[in-house]
Scaffold this motif. Sequence first.
Motif, PDB file in Angstrom:
ATOM      1  N   ILE A 281      37.365  49.804 146.608  1.00 34.16           N
ATOM      2  CA  ILE A 281      38.242  48.651 146.836  1.00 34.16           C
ATOM      3  C   ILE A 281      38.305  48.313 148.327  1.00 34.16           C
ATOM      4  CG2 ILE A 281      40.584  47.757 146.605  1.00 34.16           C
ATOM      5  CD1 ILE A 281      38.929  48.068 143.977  1.00 34.16           C
ATOM      6  N   ALA A 282      38.394  49.334 149.175  1.00 30.03           N
ATOM      7  CA  ALA A 282      38.465  49.091 150.616  1.00 30.03           C
ATOM      8  C   ALA A 282      37.206  48.401 151.124  1.00 30.03           C
ATOM      9  CB  ALA A 282      38.683  50.408 151.356  1.00 30.03           C
TER      10      ALA A 282
ATOM     11  N   THR B   9      45.725  48.432 152.802  1.00 28.46           N
ATOM     12  CA  THR B   9      45.626  49.495 151.789  1.00 28.46           C
ATOM     13  C   THR B   9      46.620  50.621 152.034  1.00 28.46           C
ATOM     14  OG1 THR B   9      43.816  50.555 153.025  1.00 28.46           O
ATOM     15  CG2 THR B   9      43.209  49.000 151.269  1.00 28.46           C
ATOM     16  N   ASP B  10      47.064  50.795 153.278  1.00 26.14           N
ATOM     17  CA  ASP B  10      48.087  51.809 153.549  1.00 26.14           C
ATOM     18  C   ASP B  10      49.399  51.464 152.843  1.00 26.14           C
ATOM     19  OD1 ASP B  10      46.346  53.274 155.039  1.00 26.14           O
ATOM     20  OD2 ASP B  10      47.170  52.723 156.995  1.00 26.14           O
ATOM     21  N   LYS B  11      49.593  50.180 152.575  1.00 27.65           N
ATOM     22  CA  LYS B  11      50.774  49.750 151.816  1.00 27.65           C
ATOM     23  C   LYS B  11      50.470  49.674 150.318  1.00 27.65           C
ATOM     24  CE  LYS B  11      52.640  47.010 155.656  1.00 27.65           C
ATOM     25  NZ  LYS B  11      52.995  45.631 156.122  1.00 27.65           N
ATOM     26  N   LEU B  12      49.246  49.283 149.989  1.00 28.04           N
ATOM     27  CA  LEU B  12      48.869  49.116 148.585  1.00 28.04           C
ATOM     28  C   LEU B  12      48.705  50.444 147.856  1.00 28.04           C
ATOM     29  CD1 LEU B  12      47.790  47.483 146.143  1.00 28.04           C
ATOM     30  CD2 LEU B  12      45.524  47.581 147.235  1.00 28.04           C
ATOM     31  N   TYR B  13      47.946  51.380 148.434  1.00 28.34           N
ATOM     32  CA  TYR B  13      47.584  52.587 147.696  1.00 28.34           C
ATOM     33  C   TYR B  13      48.758  53.491 147.312  1.00 28.34           C
ATOM     34  CZ  TYR B  13      42.651  51.489 148.512  1.00 28.34           C
ATOM     35  OH  TYR B  13      41.413  50.891 148.526  1.00 28.34           O
TER      36      TYR B  13
ATOM     37  N   ASN C 160      38.228  39.184 142.709  1.00 32.01           N
ATOM     38  CA  ASN C 160      37.152  40.166 142.537  1.00 32.01           C
ATOM     39  C   ASN C 160      37.696  41.556 142.242  1.00 32.01           C
ATOM     40  OD1 ASN C 160      35.080  38.323 142.942  1.00 32.01           O
ATOM     41  ND2 ASN C 160      34.915  38.736 145.133  1.00 32.01           N
ATOM     42  N   VAL C 161      38.725  41.955 142.969  1.00 31.77           N
ATOM     43  CA  VAL C 161      39.298  43.295 142.765  1.00 31.77           C
ATOM     44  C   VAL C 161      39.925  43.419 141.379  1.00 31.77           C
ATOM     45  CG1 VAL C 161      41.123  44.875 143.505  1.00 31.77           C
ATOM     46  CG2 VAL C 161      39.635  43.798 145.208  1.00 31.77           C
ATOM     47  N   ILE C 162      40.671  42.422 140.955  1.00 29.73           N
ATOM     48  CA  ILE C 162      41.286  42.462 139.628  1.00 29.73           C
ATOM     49  C   ILE C 162      40.219  42.537 138.539  1.00 29.73           C
ATOM     50  CG2 ILE C 162      42.621  41.140 137.944  1.00 29.73           C
ATOM     51  CD1 ILE C 162      44.362  42.490 140.026  1.00 29.73           C
ATOM     52  N   GLU C 163      39.173  41.727 138.673  1.00 28.19           N
ATOM     53  CA  GLU C 163      38.100  41.738 137.675  1.00 28.19           C
ATOM     54  C   GLU C 163      37.324  43.055 137.715  1.00 28.19           C
ATOM     55  OE1 GLU C 163      35.648  40.248 134.564  1.00 28.19           O
ATOM     56  OE2 GLU C 163      37.709  39.957 135.241  1.00 28.19           O
ATOM     57  N   THR C 164      37.117  43.586 138.911  1.00 24.98           N
ATOM     58  CA  THR C 164      36.460  44.891 139.038  1.00 24.98           C
ATOM     59  C   THR C 164      37.265  45.965 138.330  1.00 24.98           C
ATOM     60  OG1 THR C 164      35.212  44.458 141.064  1.00 24.98           O
ATOM     61  CG2 THR C 164      35.901  46.721 140.706  1.00 24.98           C
ATOM     62  N   CYS C 165      38.570  45.951 138.509  1.00 20.90           N
ATOM     63  CA  CYS C 165      39.420  46.928 137.835  1.00 20.90           C
ATOM     64  C   CYS C 165      39.309  46.794 136.318  1.00 20.90           C
ATOM     65  CB  CYS C 165      40.870  46.758 138.277  1.00 20.90           C
ATOM     66  SG  CYS C 165      41.197  47.277 139.976  1.00 20.90           S
ATOM     67  N   ARG C 166      39.285  45.570 135.832  1.00 22.51           N
ATOM     68  CA  ARG C 166      39.160  45.357 134.384  1.00 22.51           C
ATOM     69  C   ARG C 166      37.854  45.949 133.857  1.00 22.51           C
ATOM     70  NH1 ARG C 166      36.565  42.562 130.845  1.00 22.51           N
ATOM     71  NH2 ARG C 166      35.335  41.451 132.426  1.00 22.51           N
ATOM     72  N   ILE C 167      36.762  45.694 134.552  1.00 27.78           N
ATOM     73  CA  ILE C 167      35.457  46.207 134.119  1.00 27.78           C
ATOM     74  C   ILE C 167      35.430  47.728 134.175  1.00 27.78           C
ATOM     75  CG2 ILE C 167      33.000  46.272 134.683  1.00 27.78           C
ATOM     76  CD1 ILE C 167      33.304  43.381 135.690  1.00 27.78           C
ATOM     77  N   LEU C 168      36.001  48.307 135.230  1.00 27.67           N
ATOM     78  CA  LEU C 168      36.036  49.763 135.331  1.00 27.67           C
ATOM     79  C   LEU C 168      36.813  50.365 134.164  1.00 27.67           C
ATOM     80  CD1 LEU C 168      36.612  50.333 139.169  1.00 27.67           C
ATOM     81  CD2 LEU C 168      34.503  50.702 137.878  1.00 27.67           C
ATOM     82  N   ILE C 169      37.927  49.754 133.816  1.00 30.03           N
ATOM     83  CA  ILE C 169      38.753  50.248 132.719  1.00 30.03           C
ATOM     84  C   ILE C 169      38.017  50.122 131.382  1.00 30.03           C
ATOM     85  CG2 ILE C 169      40.870  49.847 131.388  1.00 30.03           C
ATOM     86  CD1 ILE C 169      42.109  48.807 134.061  1.00 30.03           C
TER      87      ILE C 169
END
Length: 219
Positions: A34-35, A51-55, A88-97
């Motif tokens: 993601i980073a 990401t220090d706030k997100l993770y 892109n990140v949201i869709e990437t997460c969906r595909i990974l899941i």
Amino acid sequence: MNKEKRHEMLSRLRANNPHPTTELNFSSPFELLIAVILSAQATDVSVNKATDKLYPVANTPEAIYALGIDGLKEYIKTIGLFNSKTKNVIETCRILIEDHGSVVPENREALEALPGVGRKTANVVLNTAFGWLKDNKGKYFIAVDTHIQRVANRTGYAKGKTVEETERNIIKNTPNKTEFMYDLHHWLILHGRYTCIARNPRCGSCIIEDLCDYKDKTE
């Protein structure tokens, strides 16, 4: 730059920084993925601030996907191109899941099939997260960004008009590949980021100045 100079160049960079790594903050292959997606046309510093706030809130595919586009956007809106990166990140997460059991695949083709992931991002993840020197086809690789493109061409280590050509020539010209290839990406990118900078390179404080082919050296 001949073979002997290349070997000496890498030996000096290694002596100066024996264990280099990415300046992106991460604690898992997923966090690194993601980073790196977020770092396109953005600084590592800006990505780390986000990401220090997100993770601490969401650092798994399920948790980030649950944030949704609007929720994720609040964490990364300070990063350039955040609108497209959010999608892109949201869709990437969906595909990974759905397709990978929420696990980042150790496979170039699967990585490059993720939104926002090109060859460079896949190379970084394979090398930094999984310790690969070669891809799943048995070929050496190196992630080439603008810093590495500049350093390789300016020093004469490897010429190339495109990042793909530069990558091929870096691999071709690197001696003792099993000795140097694992850390080569980080040595070159850090050298380009702090010493062999785009404007007014700091040649006078460069540890490989005498090996470099650059004709317009600065004091």
